[in-house]
Design a protein around this motif. Structure first.
Motif, PDB file in Angstrom:
ATOM      1  N   HIS A 122      34.941  41.433  33.161  1.00 55.84           N
ATOM      2  CA  HIS A 122      34.924  40.300  34.334  1.00 55.84           C
ATOM      3  C   HIS A 122      36.304  40.674  34.962  1.00 55.84           C
ATOM      4  O   HIS A 122      37.076  39.723  35.531  1.00 55.84           O
ATOM      5  CB  HIS A 122      34.878  38.918  33.896  1.00 55.84           C
ATOM      6  N   GLN A 123      37.203  41.459  34.408  1.00 51.12           N
ATOM      7  CA  GLN A 123      38.355  42.111  34.908  1.00 51.12           C
ATOM      8  C   GLN A 123      39.516  40.799  34.945  1.00 51.12           C
ATOM      9  O   GLN A 123      39.889  40.414  36.031  1.00 51.12           O
ATOM     10  CB  GLN A 123      38.170  42.632  36.339  1.00 51.12           C
ATOM     11  N   HIS A 124      39.966  40.561  33.468  1.00 50.34           N
ATOM     12  CA  HIS A 124      41.092  39.555  33.561  1.00 50.34           C
ATOM     13  C   HIS A 124      42.354  40.300  34.133  1.00 50.34           C
ATOM     14  O   HIS A 124      42.670  40.966  33.327  1.00 50.34           O
ATOM     15  CB  HIS A 124      41.053  39.139  31.924  1.00 50.34           C
ATOM     16  N   SER A 125      42.968  39.678  35.010  1.00 53.15           N
ATOM     17  CA  SER A 125      44.063  40.316  35.693  1.00 53.15           C
ATOM     18  C   SER A 125      45.426  40.228  34.481  1.00 53.15           C
ATOM     19  O   SER A 125      46.203  40.997  35.010  1.00 53.15           O
ATOM     20  CB  SER A 125      44.291  39.575  36.968  1.00 53.15           C
ATOM     21  N   GLN A 161      34.335  45.133  40.560  1.00 51.14           N
ATOM     22  CA  GLN A 161      34.518  44.083  41.596  1.00 51.14           C
ATOM     23  C   GLN A 161      33.246  43.386  41.873  1.00 51.14           C
ATOM     24  O   GLN A 161      33.512  42.361  42.428  1.00 51.14           O
ATOM     25  CB  GLN A 161      34.871  44.995  43.063  1.00 51.14           C
ATOM     26  N   ILE A 176      33.403  40.551  39.712  1.00 55.13           N
ATOM     27  CA  ILE A 176      34.289  39.641  40.034  1.00 55.13           C
ATOM     28  C   ILE A 176      33.922  38.568  41.052  1.00 55.13           C
ATOM     29  O   ILE A 176      34.120  37.412  41.188  1.00 55.13           O
ATOM     30  CB  ILE A 176      35.857  40.251  40.561  1.00 55.13           C
ATOM     31  N   ASP A 219      31.313  36.389  40.236  1.00 55.89           N
ATOM     32  CA  ASP A 219      31.748  35.140  39.167  1.00 55.89           C
ATOM     33  C   ASP A 219      32.529  34.076  40.282  1.00 55.89           C
ATOM     34  O   ASP A 219      32.278  32.883  40.123  1.00 55.89           O
ATOM     35  CB  ASP A 219      33.050  35.475  38.462  1.00 55.89           C
ATOM     36  N   ARG A 220      33.172  34.674  41.312  1.00 53.63           N
ATOM     37  CA  ARG A 220      33.552  33.564  42.238  1.00 53.63           C
ATOM     38  C   ARG A 220      32.587  32.863  42.883  1.00 53.63           C
ATOM     39  O   ARG A 220      32.856  31.534  43.088  1.00 53.63           O
ATOM     40  CB  ARG A 220      34.518  34.519  43.202  1.00 53.63           C
TER      41      ARG A 220
END
Length: 141
Positions: free
Chosen positions: A69-72, A92, A95, A98-99
């Motif tokens: 989920h690409q935790h920034s 991407q 992400i 998820d949004r």
């Protein structure tokens, strides 16, 4: 950068990755249960199939893996150098999905908590505090 393992081994590794009942999810479930709250798992009728659903409270919890989920804010949430042209659009899309799911839940009147894998593995006490604050003190205990 070339992949360090064979295509067959990479495929076997990827097949082992689960979407449900992951170690971080089990930690959160044990903590929630220990606090006296009851929940349902992976309700398919809600956007994104939240990991834990507290129906009467209209609250959901997602337990996200930092990579997927690409935790920034996390080192694990970076795109691999090997085959970046494949991974970047794939991650991407996750992400963006998820949004959309979180927005749909909030629009429907649900409160959403996202817990990241790296947060869960650091401190059980901190997770319990976050859960108490999110869910309220009125557990079954």
């Amino acid at each position: 950068m070339a992949d360090r393992i064979s295509k067959a081994q990479r495929s076997a590794n990827m097949r082992k990755i689960k979407g449900k009942d992951t170690a971080p999810e089990l930690v959160v479930r044990r903590a929630v249960h220990g606090l006296g709250f009851r929940y349902r798992l992976h309700r398919r009728d809600l956007p994104g199939n939240p990991d834990l659903v507290f129906g009467p409270r209209r609250k959901v919890i997602f337990v996200h893996g930092c990579f997927w989920h690409q935790h920034s804010d996390c080192r694990a949430g970076r795109i691999p150098e090997a085959n970046a042209t494949y991974w970047k659009p794939k991650l991407q899309r996750t992400i963006e999905r998820d949004r959309r799911n979180i927005a749909a839940l909030e629009d429907a009147g649900w409160r959403v908590l996202v817990l990241w894998e790296c947060e869960i593995t650091t401190s059980t006490t901190a997770i319990e505090q976050i859960l108490r604050h999110f869910l309220g003190e009125a557990g079954a205990k």
